[in-house]
Scaffold this motif. Structure first.
Motif, mmCIF file in Angstrom:
data_model
loop_
_atom_site.group_PDB
_atom_site.id
_atom_site.type_symbol
_atom_site.label_atom_id
_atom_site.label_comp_id
_atom_site.label_asym_id
_atom_site.label_seq_id
_atom_site.Cartn_x
_atom_site.Cartn_y
_atom_site.Cartn_z
ATOM 1 N N THR A 257 0.830 -1.206 0.000
ATOM 2 C CA THR A 257 0.000 0.000 0.000
ATOM 3 C C THR A 257 0.865 1.257 0.000
ATOM 4 O OG1 THR A 257 -1.743 -1.168 1.196
ATOM 5 C CG2 THR A 257 -1.816 1.234 1.220
ATOM 6 N N ASP A 258 1.904 1.264 0.843
ATOM 7 C CA ASP A 258 2.790 2.429 0.905
ATOM 8 C C ASP A 258 3.555 2.612 -0.406
ATOM 9 O OD1 ASP A 258 1.978 2.945 3.466
ATOM 10 O OD2 ASP A 258 3.639 1.838 4.396
ATOM 11 N N TYR A 259 3.860 1.504 -1.087
ATOM 12 C CA TYR A 259 4.589 1.604 -2.353
ATOM 13 C C TYR A 259 3.735 2.292 -3.420
ATOM 14 C CZ TYR A 259 6.902 0.172 -6.674
ATOM 15 O OH TYR A 259 7.492 0.164 -7.910
ATOM 16 N N VAL A 260 2.457 1.896 -3.514
ATOM 17 C CA VAL A 260 1.564 2.557 -4.481
ATOM 18 C C VAL A 260 1.407 4.030 -4.138
ATOM 19 C CG1 VAL A 260 -0.756 2.585 -5.453
ATOM 20 C CG2 VAL A 260 0.337 0.400 -4.927
ATOM 21 N N LEU A 261 1.253 4.341 -2.864
ATOM 22 C CA LEU A 261 1.119 5.738 -2.446
ATOM 23 C C LEU A 261 2.383 6.522 -2.747
ATOM 24 C CD1 LEU A 261 -0.685 7.818 -1.022
ATOM 25 C CD2 LEU A 261 0.354 7.098 1.138
ATOM 26 N N LEU B 108 -6.550 3.782 -1.385
ATOM 27 C CA LEU B 108 -6.802 5.099 -0.798
ATOM 28 C C LEU B 108 -7.574 4.978 0.512
ATOM 29 C CD1 LEU B 108 -7.749 7.122 -4.013
ATOM 30 C CD2 LEU B 108 -5.618 7.247 -2.725
ATOM 31 N N ASN B 109 -8.489 4.022 0.563
ATOM 32 C CA ASN B 109 -9.243 3.810 1.799
ATOM 33 C C ASN B 109 -8.318 3.358 2.927
ATOM 34 O OD1 ASN B 109 -11.570 3.495 3.463
ATOM 35 N ND2 ASN B 109 -11.541 1.305 3.035
ATOM 36 N N GLU B 110 -7.387 2.447 2.628
ATOM 37 C CA GLU B 110 -6.436 1.993 3.639
ATOM 38 C C GLU B 110 -5.554 3.144 4.117
ATOM 39 O OE1 GLU B 110 -4.206 -1.276 2.141
ATOM 40 O OE2 GLU B 110 -5.963 -2.478 1.626
ATOM 41 N N CYS B 111 -5.120 3.990 3.192
ATOM 42 C CA CYS B 111 -4.267 5.121 3.570
ATOM 43 C C CYS B 111 -5.026 6.126 4.435
ATOM 44 C CB CYS B 111 -3.727 5.809 2.315
ATOM 45 S SG CYS B 111 -2.600 4.787 1.338
ATOM 46 N N ASN C 201 -5.370 4.914 7.942
ATOM 47 C CA ASN C 201 -4.103 5.059 8.664
ATOM 48 C C ASN C 201 -3.609 6.510 8.700
ATOM 49 O OD1 ASN C 201 -3.886 2.255 9.165
ATOM 50 N ND2 ASN C 201 -3.074 1.926 7.113
ATOM 51 N N LYS C 202 -4.418 7.435 8.140
ATOM 52 C CA LYS C 202 -4.116 8.878 8.162
ATOM 53 C C LYS C 202 -2.775 9.191 7.504
ATOM 54 C CE LYS C 202 -6.709 9.317 12.462
ATOM 55 N NZ LYS C 202 -6.693 9.700 13.883
ATOM 56 N N LYS C 203 -2.592 8.633 6.300
ATOM 57 C CA LYS C 203 -1.378 8.863 5.524
ATOM 58 C C LYS C 203 -1.705 9.730 4.310
ATOM 59 C CE LYS C 203 0.651 4.360 6.695
ATOM 60 N NZ LYS C 203 1.157 3.063 6.144
ATOM 61 N N VAL D 176 -11.346 11.884 8.875
ATOM 62 C CA VAL D 176 -9.986 12.399 8.704
ATOM 63 C C VAL D 176 -10.011 13.878 8.355
ATOM 64 C CG1 VAL D 176 -7.905 12.207 7.313
ATOM 65 C CG2 VAL D 176 -9.068 10.147 8.065
ATOM 66 N N VAL D 177 -10.914 14.287 7.469
ATOM 67 C CA VAL D 177 -10.987 15.695 7.085
ATOM 68 C C VAL D 177 -11.394 16.556 8.284
ATOM 69 C CG1 VAL D 177 -12.254 17.357 5.674
ATOM 70 C CG2 VAL D 177 -11.420 15.247 4.643
#
Length: 300
Positions: free
Chosen positions: A166-170, A200-203, A206-208, A248-249
């Motif tokens: 997930t972090d790699y795609v982001l 995007l939902n996972e990020c 995790n508030k990334k 998050v927003v």
């Protein structure tokens, strides 16, 4: 088409052909080209092995189903290259559904080779994400049968960068220029959009990279709204996105509001200190002048 999950469509377009679609996933499979004008009539045989088309060019063509394997990725890559070449020739801007052409505020991006390369990098990252997800699922199934099953080997790119899929795609999406991000997302086929929304939902959970994730999420929902609504597999993802984006927003909004209040307090404190500094300075100047006058009177 009988005994299949395929459907066809034709109309007035630049391809002048019959398009084959996957009725389950609403994905374009291939285009049967050959007519030089619009296709007006289509008929399918009872067995589904033959398709007859008639066109405005006064020709009738019969298409036969073959056993030759069809690689969808190659077909999609060829279609993307053809679409890009046609856009370069026509020099037309990309039209985004839901946005009027006469709007004064428009996207600063423009389709170029950089946006196509950025889209390809995003697709490659998503393929890595899919492969790692498949390995993880296979490993969990193997653990149920054998508790001593060895863990799968991690992708060499992820091992080198020390990132999760997930972090790699982001990270790949972060490296795309902000002015080219929306154009790059427009190039992606819809089956990649499903994975991007999940990522995007996972990020967001995790508030990334909240700003980037919200920007991409809202853009994709606006552009692919009809297909997303019709896809039952995305219902859970969309519901989770609805909750996570609001939470998050709101949290980011509260942080920004707190920081603005702190900055205003520091500004007022600085203004008060500045005024007191000037007041003290003017008082000292008056004292000096008063002493000078007293000295001059005694001398005189």
């Amino acid at each position: 088409v009988v005994s299949t999950q395929s459907t066809g469509s034709s109309g007035i377009n630049a391809e002048y052909g019959l398009k084959q679609w996957d009725a389950d996933n609403f994905e374009h499979i291939q285009t049967l080209e050959g007519h030089h004008k619009e296709v007006w009539c289509v008929d399918v045989s009872g067995s589904g092995d033959f398709v007859a088309t008639s066109s405005h060019d006064k020709s009738i063509r019969v298409w036969e189903r073959s056993d030759e394997p069809l690689v969808l990725e190659d077909e999609r890559e060829t279609a993307r290259e053809l679409q890009y070449e046609q856009s370069l020739v026509s020099a037309q801007e990309t039209i985004i559904p839901g946005e009027a052409a006469e709007n004064e505020a428009e996207s600063a991006g423009k389709k170029s080779m950089d946006t196509v390369r950025a889209a390809e990098r995003i697709m490659e990252a998503i393929e890595v994400y899919r492969e790692e997800g498949a390995k993880e699922r296979d490993y969990e199934e193997a653990l149920t049968a054998d508790k001593t099953a060895p863990p799968p080997d991690k992708n060499i790119i992820l091992s080198t960068l020390n990132l999760t899929p997930t972090d790699y795609v982001l990270d790949v999406m972060k490296k795309v220029r902000p002015s080219e991000l929306e154009e790059s997302l427009l190039v992606l086929p819809f089956h990649y959009i499903c994975d991007i929304l999940t990522i995007l939902n996972e990020c967001l959970l995790n508030k990334k990279s909240v700003e980037l994730c919200c920007k991409c999420t809202f853009f994709l929902l606006r552009v692919h709204h009809n297909q997303i609504v019709a896809n039952k597999a995305l219902i859970g993802v969309i519901e989770s996105l609805n909750r996570s984006t609001r939470e998050v927003v709101k949290e980011v909004k509260d942080v920004i509001g707190f920081n603005l209040a702190a900055l205003k307090f520091l500004q007022l404190d600085h203004q008060d200190n500045s005024e007191s500094f000037f007041k003290d300075f003017t008082g000292k100047v008056k004292d000096v002048r008063r002493k000078k006058r007293a000295v001059l009177k005694t001398v005189s």
